[in-house]
Write a protein that holds these residues in place. Structure first.
Motif, PDB file in Angstrom:
ATOM      1  N   ASN A  11      31.563  39.542  30.189  1.00 64.52           N
ATOM      2  CA  ASN A  11      32.782  39.621  29.384  1.00 64.52           C
ATOM      3  C   ASN A  11      32.712  40.797  28.413  1.00 64.52           C
ATOM      4  O   ASN A  11      33.706  41.509  28.218  1.00 64.52           O
ATOM      5  CB  ASN A  11      32.993  38.320  28.616  1.00 64.52           C
ATOM      6  CG  ASN A  11      33.369  37.176  29.521  1.00 64.52           C
ATOM      7  OD1 ASN A  11      33.992  37.361  30.561  1.00 64.52           O
ATOM      8  ND2 ASN A  11      32.976  35.968  29.150  1.00 64.52           N
ATOM      9  N   TYR A  15      35.128  42.430  30.767  1.00 64.76           N
ATOM     10  CA  TYR A  15      36.318  41.634  30.453  1.00 64.76           C
ATOM     11  C   TYR A  15      36.406  41.313  28.965  1.00 64.76           C
ATOM     12  O   TYR A  15      36.390  40.142  28.569  1.00 64.76           O
ATOM     13  CB  TYR A  15      36.319  40.338  31.274  1.00 64.76           C
ATOM     14  CG  TYR A  15      36.291  40.568  32.758  1.00 64.76           C
ATOM     15  CD1 TYR A  15      37.461  40.909  33.457  1.00 64.76           C
ATOM     16  CD2 TYR A  15      35.106  40.467  33.483  1.00 64.76           C
ATOM     17  CE1 TYR A  15      37.436  41.134  34.824  1.00 64.76           C
ATOM     18  CE2 TYR A  15      35.074  40.698  34.854  1.00 64.76           C
ATOM     19  CZ  TYR A  15      36.246  41.025  35.509  1.00 64.76           C
ATOM     20  OH  TYR A  15      36.225  41.255  36.876  1.00 64.76           O
ATOM     21  N   THR A  18      38.721  38.554  27.445  1.00 60.51           N
ATOM     22  CA  THR A  18      38.374  37.133  27.427  1.00 60.51           C
ATOM     23  C   THR A  18      37.761  36.737  26.093  1.00 60.51           C
ATOM     24  O   THR A  18      38.088  35.687  25.529  1.00 60.51           O
ATOM     25  CB  THR A  18      37.397  36.810  28.575  1.00 60.51           C
ATOM     26  OG1 THR A  18      38.039  37.071  29.828  1.00 60.51           O
ATOM     27  CG2 THR A  18      36.977  35.349  28.536  1.00 60.51           C
ATOM     28  N   ASN A 212      34.286  34.549  34.714  1.00 55.12           N
ATOM     29  CA  ASN A 212      34.804  35.833  35.173  1.00 55.12           C
ATOM     30  C   ASN A 212      33.983  36.430  36.303  1.00 55.12           C
ATOM     31  O   ASN A 212      34.483  37.282  37.048  1.00 55.12           O
ATOM     32  CB  ASN A 212      34.876  36.823  34.009  1.00 55.12           C
ATOM     33  CG  ASN A 212      36.213  36.781  33.302  1.00 55.12           C
ATOM     34  OD1 ASN A 212      37.244  36.507  33.919  1.00 55.12           O
ATOM     35  ND2 ASN A 212      36.218  37.049  32.009  1.00 55.12           N
TER      36      ASN A 212
END
Length: 262
Positions: A11, A15, A18, A212
């Motif tokens: 993350n 990502y 998130t 993810n």
């Protein structure tokens, strides 16, 4: 109570939305959360691959950075598995009795984020708004290791405007498995192909999960197949409100209807 967000490597690097969504959601639910900047990898892939000494090193760092917090929230069932399952094994393999004691002390503080919202906060409706057709993929770690069960679906069902559709053969693995997808590429690819086909069969516009890593795997196959299905972490859905409005189309991917690209 002091609450830390352990955002996880994937993350943090790939990502970040998130992690931002997790903070936004938790604050909306009345939880002030801190982000310790010294946090690092949980060590899951190291232990999966047999590097117990390296896992122990990362476990010690985890305890050092997060051990003084009252709660440690993780937006990942996969990474949440590492302290719960691997740290004690790493401590035993390296003969580190202090790490074993530290692991026992810190384990009750670790919570996967949907587990924290439903069980600790007692909240089943986060006030989210998401007017899209969504399929939920229960990842292997969430289903078989963390055993978070119906918690994610319970939270999704309360989202306003959502059209929650069933994912065929939902409990089948997507084939990622960290280093498994690298070492067993052909098998992993076949499993992922099946999962992507099931996503298309569901008719969903958005595929969601609590990991993810799995969404990256499935989403990569969907993108390769030119399928206009967006992969989106469940927390990013729960963080959205009516003020955010609907999401836009997938950038660079044509809309596909009845097998015909437009």
């Amino acid at each position: 109570m002091r609450t830390a967000l352990f955002v996880t490597c994937i993350n943090d690097v790939l990502y970040p939305g998130t992690g931002q969504a997790a903070v936004k959601l938790l604050r909306r639910l009345g939880v002030e959360v801190e982000f310790p900047m010294a946090q690092s990898c949980c060590g899951q892939m190291h232990c999966n691959t047999g590097y117990r000494a390296d896992t122990a090193k990362l476990a010690r760092h985890f305890v050092k950075v997060l051990g003084d917090y009252d709660r440690i929230i993780m937006p990942s069932a996969s990474c949440g598995q590492a302290p719960r399952e691997f740290y004690m094994k790493a401590a035993e393999a390296t003969g580190d009795s202090k790490l074993a004691l530290d692991t026992q002390r810190i384990l009750p503080k670790i919570r996967e984020i949907t587990e924290f919202i439903t069980d600790d906060l007692g909240i089943h409706d986060t006030g989210a708004y998401f007017p899209h057709r969504v399929a939920y993929h229960p990842t292997c770690h969430s289903l078989r290791i963390q055993r978070i069960g119906e918690r994610p679906l319970m939270l999704l069902r309360a989202v306003r405007g959502i059209d929650l559709v069933e994912l065929p053969n939902a409990t089948e693995c997507c084939g990622f498995g960290g280093t498994f997808s690298v070492k067993n590429g052909a098998v992993s690819g076949a499993m992922n192909g099946d999962k992507a086909q099931h996503v298309r069969e569901s008719g969903a516009d958005v595929l969601t999960a609590v990991d993810n890593s799995c969404l990256m795997n499935i989403g990569g196959r969907l993108a390769k197949d030119r399928t206009a299905v967006r992969s989106m972490h469940l927390i990013e859905i729960l963080a959205r409100t009516q003020a955010d409005g609907p999401i836009g189309p997938m950038p660079g991917v044509p809309v596909v209807a009845a097998g015909v690209a437009s």
